[in-house]
Design a protein around this motif. Sequence first.
Motif, PDB file in Angstrom:
ATOM      1  N   ILE A  19      -3.929   0.551   2.261  1.00 36.00           N
ATOM      2  CA  ILE A  19      -3.038  -0.440   2.867  1.00 36.00           C
ATOM      3  C   ILE A  19      -1.946   0.267   3.657  1.00 36.00           C
ATOM      4  N   VAL A  20      -1.711  -0.210   4.878  1.00 37.55           N
ATOM      5  CA  VAL A  20      -0.570   0.209   5.688  1.00 37.55           C
ATOM      6  C   VAL A  20       0.229  -1.047   5.982  1.00 37.55           C
ATOM      7  N   ALA A  21       1.490  -1.077   5.568  1.00 38.68           N
ATOM      8  CA  ALA A  21       2.292  -2.294   5.675  1.00 38.68           C
ATOM      9  C   ALA A  21       3.583  -2.019   6.422  1.00 38.68           C
ATOM     10  N   HIS A  22       3.944  -2.948   7.301  1.00 45.19           N
ATOM     11  CA  HIS A  22       5.210  -2.851   8.029  1.00 45.19           C
ATOM     12  C   HIS A  22       6.170  -3.926   7.537  1.00 45.19           C
ATOM     13  N   SER A  23       7.419  -3.547   7.290  1.00 48.82           N
ATOM     14  CA  SER A  23       8.504  -4.470   6.983  1.00 48.82           C
ATOM     15  C   SER A  23       8.154  -5.370   5.794  1.00 48.82           C
ATOM     16  N   MET A  24       8.097  -6.708   5.966  1.00 55.32           N
ATOM     17  CA  MET A  24       7.819  -7.611   4.867  1.00 55.32           C
ATOM     18  C   MET A  24       6.460  -7.367   4.236  1.00 55.32           C
ATOM     19  N   GLY A  25       5.530  -6.763   4.993  1.00 55.47           N
ATOM     20  CA  GLY A  25       4.234  -6.437   4.416  1.00 55.47           C
ATOM     21  C   GLY A  25       4.367  -5.568   3.178  1.00 55.47           C
ATOM     22  N   ASN A  26       5.471  -4.833   3.069  1.00 57.93           N
ATOM     23  CA  ASN A  26       5.715  -4.006   1.892  1.00 57.93           C
ATOM     24  C   ASN A  26       6.116  -4.841   0.689  1.00 57.93           C
TER      25      ASN A  26
ATOM     26  N   GLU B 145      -4.107  -5.109 -11.974  1.00 57.13           N
ATOM     27  CA  GLU B 145      -5.536  -4.767 -11.869  1.00 57.13           C
ATOM     28  C   GLU B 145      -5.923  -4.412 -10.445  1.00 57.13           C
ATOM     29  N   TYR B 146      -5.121  -4.859  -9.461  1.00 58.76           N
ATOM     30  CA  TYR B 146      -5.442  -4.546  -8.063  1.00 58.76           C
ATOM     31  C   TYR B 146      -5.082  -3.114  -7.693  1.00 58.76           C
ATOM     32  N   ASN B 147      -4.371  -2.409  -8.565  1.00 54.71           N
ATOM     33  CA  ASN B 147      -4.174  -0.975  -8.350  1.00 54.71           C
ATOM     34  C   ASN B 147      -5.504  -0.242  -8.320  1.00 54.71           C
ATOM     35  N   GLU B 148      -6.499  -0.777  -9.026  1.00 60.16           N
ATOM     36  CA  GLU B 148      -7.819  -0.143  -9.062  1.00 60.16           C
ATOM     37  C   GLU B 148      -8.619  -0.413  -7.794  1.00 60.16           C
ATOM     38  N   LYS B 149      -8.126  -1.297  -6.957  1.00 57.01           N
ATOM     39  CA  LYS B 149      -8.836  -1.651  -5.727  1.00 57.01           C
ATOM     40  C   LYS B 149      -8.146  -1.105  -4.480  1.00 57.01           C
ATOM     41  N   VAL B 150      -7.001  -0.446  -4.662  1.00 54.29           N
ATOM     42  CA  VAL B 150      -6.243   0.094  -3.530  1.00 54.29           C
ATOM     43  C   VAL B 150      -6.221   1.608  -3.632  1.00 54.29           C
ATOM     44  N   ARG B 151      -6.698   2.279  -2.575  1.00 56.12           N
ATOM     45  CA  ARG B 151      -6.792   3.745  -2.578  1.00 56.12           C
ATOM     46  C   ARG B 151      -5.436   4.384  -2.312  1.00 56.12           C
ATOM     47  N   SER B 152      -4.713   3.888  -1.325  1.00 59.22           N
ATOM     48  CA  SER B 152      -3.400   4.422  -0.981  1.00 59.22           C
ATOM     49  C   SER B 152      -2.590   3.332  -0.306  1.00 59.22           C
ATOM     50  N   TYR B 153      -1.288   3.533  -0.282  1.00 57.70           N
ATOM     51  CA  TYR B 153      -0.374   2.572   0.329  1.00 57.70           C
ATOM     52  C   TYR B 153       0.667   3.335   1.135  1.00 57.70           C
ATOM     53  N   SER B 154       0.752   3.025   2.433  1.00 58.57           N
ATOM     54  CA  SER B 154       1.742   3.630   3.325  1.00 58.57           C
ATOM     55  C   SER B 154       2.707   2.536   3.778  1.00 58.57           C
ATOM     56  N   GLY B 155       3.984   2.694   3.425  1.00 56.36           N
ATOM     57  CA  GLY B 155       4.980   1.690   3.749  1.00 56.36           C
ATOM     58  C   GLY B 155       5.823   2.099   4.938  1.00 56.36           C
ATOM     59  N   LEU B 156       5.814   1.287   5.997  1.00 55.55           N
ATOM     60  CA  LEU B 156       6.570   1.556   7.217  1.00 55.55           C
ATOM     61  C   LEU B 156       7.778   0.624   7.256  1.00 55.55           C
ATOM     62  N   ALA B 157       8.986   1.185   7.360  1.00 55.66           N
ATOM     63  CA  ALA B 157      10.208   0.378   7.308  1.00 55.66           C
ATOM     64  C   ALA B 157      10.107  -0.613   6.161  1.00 55.66           C
ATOM     65  N   PRO B 158       9.943  -0.118   4.925  1.00 54.10           N
ATOM     66  CA  PRO B 158       9.559  -0.980   3.801  1.00 54.10           C
ATOM     67  C   PRO B 158      10.659  -1.914   3.323  1.00 54.10           C
ATOM     68  N   TYR B 159      10.519  -3.173   3.685  1.00 53.94           N
ATOM     69  CA  TYR B 159      11.476  -4.194   3.260  1.00 53.94           C
ATOM     70  C   TYR B 159      11.078  -4.679   1.877  1.00 53.94           C
ATOM     71  N   ALA B 160      11.673  -4.112   0.855  1.00 51.84           N
ATOM     72  CA  ALA B 160      11.419  -4.505  -0.530  1.00 51.84           C
ATOM     73  C   ALA B 160      12.651  -4.147  -1.353  1.00 51.84           C
ATOM     74  N   VAL B 161      12.715  -2.892  -1.798  1.00 48.01           N
ATOM     75  CA  VAL B 161      13.905  -2.421  -2.498  1.00 48.01           C
ATOM     76  C   VAL B 161      14.896  -1.964  -1.425  1.00 48.01           C
ATOM     77  N   VAL B 162      15.787  -2.851  -1.045  1.00 49.05           N
ATOM     78  CA  VAL B 162      16.678  -2.573   0.088  1.00 49.05           C
ATOM     79  C   VAL B 162      18.123  -2.884  -0.293  1.00 49.05           C
TER      80      VAL B 162
ATOM     81  N   ASN C  29      18.333  -0.799  11.414  1.00 52.37           N
ATOM     82  CA  ASN C  29      19.351  -1.692  10.863  1.00 52.37           C
ATOM     83  C   ASN C  29      18.782  -2.690   9.869  1.00 52.37           C
ATOM     84  N   VAL C  30      17.488  -2.958   9.951  1.00 46.31           N
ATOM     85  CA  VAL C  30      16.867  -3.963   9.079  1.00 46.31           C
ATOM     86  C   VAL C  30      16.582  -3.382   7.702  1.00 46.31           C
ATOM     87  N   VAL C  31      15.996  -2.185   7.663  1.00 48.45           N
ATOM     88  CA  VAL C  31      15.721  -1.485   6.406  1.00 48.45           C
ATOM     89  C   VAL C  31      16.411  -0.125   6.495  1.00 48.45           C
TER      90      VAL C  31
END
Length: 446
Positions: free
Chosen positions: A205-212, A224-241, A381-383
């Motif tokens: 998964i590659v996620a931008h902004s809210m996608g994170n 359980e979906y951790n077993e279905k995701v190989r890697s995660y790349s967060g771009l400007a990750p809007y989550a823990v902000v 300025n957003v993240v």
Amino acid sequence: MKLSDFFESFKLFPTILSLVTLTQLLNLILPIHGRIVDLDSEELRPLPLDPDYWKNFMEPDSTAYYAGVFPQGYHVKETLQVLKMWGQPGEGYNVTTEDGYIISLFRIKPKKPNAIPVLILHGFLGCPETHLMRGKQDLPIVLADEGFDVWLGTYRGTHYGRTHVNLTTQDEKFWDFSFHEHGYYDLPAMIDHILLVSGADRVSIVAHSMGNAITLSCLATRPEYNEKVRSYSGLAPYAVVRVHEHLLHEARKMVVPFFVQAVKFNKNSFLNDVWRRRSFNPFAMFCWSFPRTCLSGLANEWGTPYELSYYKLMPVLMAYVPSGSSNKNVQHMLSLENGQFRQFDYGLEGNRARYGTSYPPLYNLSNVRVPTSLYYGATDNVVPAQSLQDQARALPNVVRSRIIIGYNHLDFLVASNTREVLDNPIIEDILRAENVTTSMKPMGAK
């Protein structure tokens, strides 16, 4: 364009309060306290507006505009048409979530068998097309040319998620969602469909902004979906902000609470649907007619510096944005502050009834076991880049964290050097996780 259609388009203006709050709207017109980037001092410099570039994204029934304040309506190309324009063979799928929403999922046909699937998730009020504005420079096409099986996701309530097995967009219940439901229902449905079609056992998964926020809420609430995701790349990750601490100046701090209350009590389906894509968008009109002022105000929102190519891109980007969401999602997004990544706040009584606590629970990010890479923009300025430490500490498996010098929030999509500073590291992230996963498989396993 009919006069009624013109006035219909101005139902869009509440969107300004999320993209550009009241203070920022004023900044589009007046330089307040010197915060605006002074582009007008270079008024004699030719602007790289490109009518042919704009027309590339328009359907034949559109009336492209080159001057004037009030253009006629236009009809932008959709994802599969844009992929075709860039010479990429595409496929579209309809995916039904567990709770009955029907969302679209797009695929660039892989160039080789057994290609590693990669799902790209767009940000708040965005759409797949915002990742396809430049052609061969865009991450989805870069990944496809490198031999990956590239998928572009969408969410309920967006331009590609306006249907349901029982509900319509006129039903208030249809709009009862935030990014939590995107993560709990929409993303799992996309992941399962990708694995079914591709035959792979995991997806990156590659996620931008809210996608994170969507990705992390999914992996935290459905581990359980951790077993279905190989890697995660967060771009400007809007989550823990720490948005309110670093982004909002004093005037905006006064505006945002009023806006939160407005959307909080706004349960009318007509008013929920102000965020949808329209054939007449005042933002696109404004950015074409007044490019310097438009970019000055938006840069103050996204961060500076930015490149000259933005002049050409902005009218097209604004033609696609907003692409749909709910008032509840706006409220949830604006509630994230002080590094507190929490579920939706229903108020004291609502929280006690729903969660058994006075405050909404924090997402349990210790559940997120996927190898994670975080990419922040130094001038975003957003993240704000200051959020990196909070997010890295909250996640148990961060393998890379990087602050990209000079990047604002939009640069992750359109900067001229994305291939060198972003795309190549993302490819490394995916291949590293693939090699680790492969090395852990027993002999003879697929």
